[in-house]
Design a protein around this motif. Sequence first.
Motif, PDB file in Angstrom:
ATOM      1  N   SER A 191       0.947  -1.193   0.034  1.00  0.00           N
ATOM      2  CA  SER A 191       0.107  -0.102  -0.090  1.00  0.00           C
ATOM      3  C   SER A 191       0.636   1.213   0.121  1.00  0.00           C
ATOM      4  N   GLY A 192       0.554   2.391  -0.904  1.00  0.00           N
ATOM      5  CA  GLY A 192       1.201   3.221  -1.072  1.00  0.00           C
ATOM      6  C   GLY A 192       2.628   3.482  -1.715  1.00  0.00           C
ATOM      7  N   GLU A 193       2.934   2.204  -2.068  1.00  0.00           N
ATOM      8  CA  GLU A 193       4.295   1.961  -2.865  1.00  0.00           C
ATOM      9  C   GLU A 193       4.110   1.525  -4.277  1.00  0.00           C
ATOM     10  N   PRO A 194       3.867   2.763  -5.172  1.00  0.00           N
ATOM     11  CA  PRO A 194       3.608   2.169  -6.713  1.00  0.00           C
ATOM     12  C   PRO A 194       4.921   1.359  -7.125  1.00  0.00           C
ATOM     13  N   ASP A 239      -4.752   8.038   3.126  1.00  0.00           N
ATOM     14  CA  ASP A 239      -3.838   7.396   2.619  1.00  0.00           C
ATOM     15  C   ASP A 239      -3.832   5.954   2.373  1.00  0.00           C
ATOM     16  N   GLN A 240      -4.359   5.173   3.262  1.00  0.00           N
ATOM     17  CA  GLN A 240      -4.190   3.938   3.261  1.00  0.00           C
ATOM     18  C   GLN A 240      -4.361   3.134   2.134  1.00  0.00           C
ATOM     19  N   ASP A 241      -5.463   3.574   1.230  1.00  0.00           N
ATOM     20  CA  ASP A 241      -6.140   2.778   0.066  1.00  0.00           C
ATOM     21  C   ASP A 241      -6.498   3.751  -0.827  1.00  0.00           C
ATOM     22  N   ARG A 253       4.844  12.677  -8.733  1.00  0.00           N
ATOM     23  CA  ARG A 253       3.397  12.214  -8.288  1.00  0.00           C
ATOM     24  C   ARG A 253       3.734  11.676  -6.856  1.00  0.00           C
ATOM     25  N   PHE A 274       1.598   9.220  -3.980  1.00  0.00           N
ATOM     26  CA  PHE A 274       0.673   8.291  -3.774  1.00  0.00           C
ATOM     27  C   PHE A 274       0.072   8.504  -2.293  1.00  0.00           C
TER      28      PHE A 274
END
Lengths: 529, 258
Positions: free
Chosen positions: A430-433, B170-172, B224, B226
Amino acid sequence: MRVPSLCSVFLIGTALAHGQVDQVTLRAAQQDDESWLMYGRNYSAWRYSPLDEIDTGNVHRISPVWIFQSGVSGKFQTTPLVRDGVMYVTGPSNHAWALDLKTGRELWHYSEPVPEGAVGCCGKPNRGFAVKGDRLYKVNFQATLVALEASTGEVVWEVELADYREGYSNTVAPLIVKDMVVVGIAGAEYGTRDFVDAYDAETGRRVWRFWTVPGPGEAGNETWAGDSWKHGGASTWITGSYDPDLNLIYWGTGNPGPDLDGTPRRGDNLYSDSMVALDADTGELRWYFQFTPHDVHDWDAVADPVLVDLEVDGEPRKGLIHANRNGHYYALDRTNGEFLVGRAYTEVTWADGIGSDGRPILIPGHEPTDEGTLTCPGLGGGHNWHATSFSPLTGLYYFNSSDGCQIYHSAPQDYVQGEFYFGSAMENVSGEPREGSILAVEPSTGDTRWRYPLVSPPSSGLLSTGGGLLFAGTSEGYFFALDARSGKPLWRLRTGGRVQAPAITYRFGGRQYVATASGTAIFVFTLPQ
Amino acid sequence: MRWGGLLLALGGALLSAQDVASNPFRGDAKAADLGKASFRLRCSACHGIRADGGRGPALNRGEFAAGDTDLDIYRVIAEGVPGTEMSGYAARNSEESIWRIVTFLRTLEASPDDTIDGNASQGEDIFWNQAGCGGCHRVGSRGGRFGPALTRIGRARSTEHLRASLLDPDQDLPPGYYAVEIVTRDGQTIRGIGVGFDDFSAQVRDAAGQLHSFFREEVRSMSREFTSLMPDGYGDSLTDEQQRDLLAYLQSLHGEEQ
């Protein structure tokens, strides 16, 4: 660094004087600017063309001259062949075309339905034709090999390599060696036991088979617990290379099955995740090198085996270089499989380097579990299967890499024919593309000379040219050119479709062209007149 | 495909489900193991690796929105749920494979119902007024367009996922809602939702709804992240009771006219 000795001028001249493709022609493929005759362009799998009309100074001026819209959906991962004014293209789901090189007009269209029940892990792509004489050779998805008349696309013969109902499929571009068509197979995700085969190009009769998972009584079978070898996988789904002087065929093998659960198959699981060197005449194993013993992360070793002569520690070596999915670059001695170089090229958390014996130095705690284990690289690598390129002009080896980690889960799973035999699944962090890069690596040391970052995991193969260029594509639909010496971007075009294939280049009518599949189309570029 | 063909195909799918009215693997432990493997590969990205929910509803509670029989579950997997991200899997999986997934889901111990004990009516008031959610999120034809539309969110997300999204956005991140920041050559910073971001260009929609498009070489930098552009701190600014009310309202949003 030295490059392999090339065929004599006499042989080259003889080959180019004939329209027919034979062993002499194929050995001289690197010097034939007007053709693209095999998957890796030459037997050494360089995917380099000396053509230099399009170069770093003018590539920004190239534009499409024709586009062929196939009308067929699916993954286009083909390396087109070019010969005598015609481009031969394979597509997904058993389609193929011959296109007029001048106009892009379709000359013929071959298609065969994919039978119900034919399954594969990853779509139904096809990676290209092989050519010999007046015939083309391709695999069909349902694990058959078909010979076509190059002039009409009519079927000459078709043979079954294996029973698709057992989970076998095929996507590989065949390799012509002497009078044989050499092919690999896919199906490890369905619990198949895989092989490399050679077939008589004239009749379709099988000449030899090398099982990549040895059976009882064969050396290596003891590396599989119990009967696990029966569903051991080790697919061979990317084309190998060939050294005519050593008479050896080099072919990479894929993961053992089930992919993520190693408990039913204790042992090294030979010859999964290996490079095998086979006698071209008999298919007998001459040597092997296993990159990832007892793999539990699906780190296939099918990526191109590229043949380059190296100087390692001051000694000349006949080298085989390979970017492995486990995150390491390798150089081997292709005469005997001796390990020469092993260097990480992306983040690696499961091994603390490669030992002097060529085995990874394992860091404990990276076996997949029911709860999940975070490991880098992810399941797709590192470098996966996409075509690589070696440029004798720059002396650099180019390949792409997916960069990032994944969480690996395992679960026990019995084999059932036709069912996915994977042993559980992976999760993104999660959160790490997951991102990617294109690398230029010094072959003798594994040092990274430059790295071009990509916002997504890479999708296309590579082509380097005598114009000092490196062509690549992206998931977002860009086809672009980098300066092969520096990695600086020089030109791009948004094609409107995902670029999943490597580009090719050729000369036609005195001009250089560059072609690539993108989306479900073929794009052809050149400089303005 | 022509419409006639499509209707035939749909008819075929329904007929197929009716033909296989009972689960041939019910209680079969080996089939459940196979189903678990298939579930993890094909379903866990949305429903969670343990089937405890995520972007898709939790499937480990012994209750299913579209019906609780094995055939009901089979139909949902085979045909999907119109109006949600759940697509049908009949074309990609054999009937046996789908039944094995059903068999696996039946082995999961029923976990407590996570229905929120809150007042949806008061939650609606909080949504549009105190919390200001409607400034960015739309419900039906009302509300902003900067964030994802929430018109059907109660149908598409588990309550646990909604709670996590409220307290830790931010979790998903929902697909397409990452942040992009552009710094122009004259030093101006543009931050917004990344409509597109690739190796050579970026398209950004700012909070005012304005679309900006740049090639990489035209700007000083483009990056970018996330991370969510949704304000954090709702865990502090809303009381526990207000959070429950707000979640109850979100849980009630099933696409009907409000």
